[in-house]
Design a protein around this motif. Structure first.
Motif, mmCIF file in Angstrom:
data_model
loop_
_atom_site.group_PDB
_atom_site.id
_atom_site.type_symbol
_atom_site.label_atom_id
_atom_site.label_comp_id
_atom_site.label_asym_id
_atom_site.label_seq_id
_atom_site.Cartn_x
_atom_site.Cartn_y
_atom_site.Cartn_z
ATOM 1 N N ARG A 112 16.705 -46.292 6.874
ATOM 2 C CA ARG A 112 16.417 -45.041 6.742
ATOM 3 C C ARG A 112 15.403 -45.247 6.147
ATOM 4 O O ARG A 112 14.374 -45.899 5.237
ATOM 5 C CB ARG A 112 17.390 -45.154 5.586
ATOM 6 N N VAL A 113 15.048 -44.101 6.295
ATOM 7 C CA VAL A 113 13.312 -43.151 5.893
ATOM 8 C C VAL A 113 13.859 -42.791 5.065
ATOM 9 O O VAL A 113 14.388 -41.008 5.318
ATOM 10 C CB VAL A 113 11.994 -42.940 6.816
ATOM 11 N N ALA A 114 12.577 -42.437 3.216
ATOM 12 C CA ALA A 114 13.492 -41.828 2.690
ATOM 13 C C ALA A 114 12.004 -40.986 1.997
ATOM 14 O O ALA A 114 11.196 -42.219 1.500
ATOM 15 C CB ALA A 114 14.484 -42.397 1.831
ATOM 16 N N LEU A 115 11.759 -40.449 1.381
ATOM 17 C CA LEU A 115 10.901 -39.924 0.614
ATOM 18 C C LEU A 115 11.312 -41.314 -0.924
ATOM 19 O O LEU A 115 11.539 -41.214 -0.820
ATOM 20 C CB LEU A 115 10.676 -38.385 0.112
ATOM 21 N N HIS A 116 9.467 -41.253 -1.063
ATOM 22 C CA HIS A 116 9.681 -41.485 -2.808
ATOM 23 C C HIS A 116 9.892 -40.462 -3.502
ATOM 24 O O HIS A 116 10.011 -39.451 -3.563
ATOM 25 C CB HIS A 116 8.391 -42.181 -2.834
ATOM 26 N N ARG A 117 11.171 -40.663 -4.240
ATOM 27 C CA ARG A 117 11.480 -38.974 -5.405
ATOM 28 C C ARG A 117 11.664 -39.851 -6.810
ATOM 29 O O ARG A 117 11.777 -41.136 -7.161
ATOM 30 C CB ARG A 117 13.044 -39.150 -5.070
ATOM 31 N N SER A 118 11.782 -38.620 -8.187
ATOM 32 C CA SER A 118 11.457 -38.701 -9.190
ATOM 33 C C SER A 118 11.640 -37.530 -9.787
ATOM 34 O O SER A 118 12.371 -36.225 -8.921
ATOM 35 C CB SER A 118 9.437 -38.731 -9.737
#
Length: 428
Positions: free
Chosen positions: A345-351
């Motif tokens: 799975r490719v996922a955006l860096h998140r906060s």
């Protein structure tokens, strides 16, 4: 053509607790003046701003040992769903290999507790406990530890009085977490818990791979030794060793990418005799038990029967997968579940960013959490927490869309002031 790796062996023959292990890590990092709590808050967006770490030193038969106390001023209890939201974001945001195991630690603790109550109670975790465990994992990353082993866990003996009820040692939840790990008798005659539940879950996640515990390197060079103790005068030692190994193939899943790539498991089951209410509840209970996502798709089965497929996406940890399989079997009518393992799975860096909207006069005082997605330092998506917008609407009458738009506008302003590039917004 060889390269060196760092291995940590935890000697816990006298007993083990998370404060003892944290003490050994902080002693090694203090020589480099590393502020672990400050770095932890950077990772968790200030979640532990109200926390403090006190380090004292005691003279023991093993020499000078650190005695650590991790405190939280509020020390509130966090429910499992809130925990998974916060720690999954950290795990997805390019965490080191040890801090990345935090979801597995919390999941195994939840499983141990819920199994005892036949899954009828909510699992809650104190913030100080979470902070202590996260500090240990981050410290191991800062020490560049790649592999970890531990000595056999001492079982202890006797019983302990908790809440007016006499419990055997080890406590039931701790004993469940010891399954598959190497154990030994002792220390005898203490009538106190030798190994705590939290350290057992932590060592399980750190030292076990595919159900087998790591072994110490056969040949290594001793690098550093650190000693930690606790209020019970028990002593634990962290032994850092360097060993040589042949370089393996480079992973394509690099942390240097502007996004995160990880591996997940996908569980799915076809259901032709479930009501909409059962499917809805199935999604809810899967999410409450550690699923990253759960959903339903309509299908047509043989003989033209209308049916649905219940899907579940989870971290590839065997404990999380096994728990979700149990939930799917118990909460649906399926006789079989397909497992697709190690899906990339490719996922955006998140906060998370907490913002204030002008719609106050309610329980949330206008505050809304906004999930921010990044490619590198460029913000490409923002999504306000729906439940927060809904709560404000129910008390003020301001539409959810209006509250959501206000939250995005405020989040954009904060990020622009912080010199973060804000691109085209995609609200998922």
């Amino acid at each position: 053509n060889r390269m060196s790796s760092r291995h940590a062996h935890y000697d816990c023959s006298q007993g083990a607790s998370s404060s003892m292990l944290l003490g050994t890590c902080l002693s090694l990092l203090s020589e480099g003046k590393v502020n672990v709590l400050e770095k932890l808050n950077e990772k968790f967006n200030g979640l532990f701003n109200d926390c403090s770490i006190k380090v004292d030193y005691e003279q023991t038969s093993y020499g000078r040992a650190s005695l650590v106390t991790f405190r939280s001023e509020t020390n509130c209890s966090l429910e499992y769903q809130m925990l998974t939201e916060k720690i999954t974001i950290v795990s997805d945001d390019g965490a080191g290999q040890n801090l990345g195991k935090l979801p597995d630690v919390i999941a195994s603790l939840q499983e141990a507790e819920l199994r005892l109550s036949d899954y009828t109670t909510k699992f809650e975790f104190e913030k100080a406990e979470l902070g202590e465990i996260a500090c240990i994992l981050l410290s191991l990353d800062l020490l560049n530890i790649e592999t970890i082993s531990c000595s056999p866990l001492p079982m202890g003996e006797g019983s302990v009085l908790i809440g007016g009820v006499l419990h055997p040692i080890p406590l039931p939840s701790t004993l469940h977490l010891m399954v598959g790990m190497k154990v030994c008798p002792g220390p005898l005659g203490s009538n106190k818990e030798s190994v705590t539940r939290n350290i057992c879950a932590l060592l399980r996640a750190l030292t076990m791979q595919n159900g087998v515990q790591n072994k110490r390197p056969l040949l290594s060079t001793l690098d550093e030794i650190s000693v930690g103790t606790d209020n019970e005068q028990r002593v634990g030692r962290l032994i850092i060793e360097n060993y040589e190994n042949k370089p393996g193939p480079k992973s394509s899943m690099s942390n240097n990418l502007p996004y995160n790539i990880d591996t997940l498991n996908h569980l799915e089951a076809n259901l032709d005799d479930c009501t909409g209410e059962m499917l809805s509840f199935g999604i809810e209970i899967l999410m409450n038990n550690g699923a990253i996502d759960a959903w339903v798709t309509p299908i047509v089965m043989k003989k033209g029967r209308a049916a649905h497929t219940l899907h579940c996406l989870c971290h590839s940890s065997s404990e999380i997968t096994e728990r979700l399989l149990l939930v799917m079997f118990e909460q649906s009518t399926t006789l079989g579940i397909r497992i697709h393992k190690d899906i990339a799975r490719v996922a955006l860096h998140r906060s998370f960013l907490s913002v204030e909207t002008p719609y106050i006069g309610n329980e949330r005082q206008g505050k809304v959490d906004v999930k921010v997605g990044y490619i590198g330092r460029k913000v490409v998506s923002m999504k306000p927490e729906f439940d927060h917008c809904k709560a404000i609407y129910l008390e003020t009458g301001v539409s959810i869309k209006k509250v959501s738009d206000s939250a995005i506008q405020e989040a954009t302003r904060i990020l622009e002031d912080d010199d973060t590039t804000v691109g085209n917004m995609d609200e998922e």
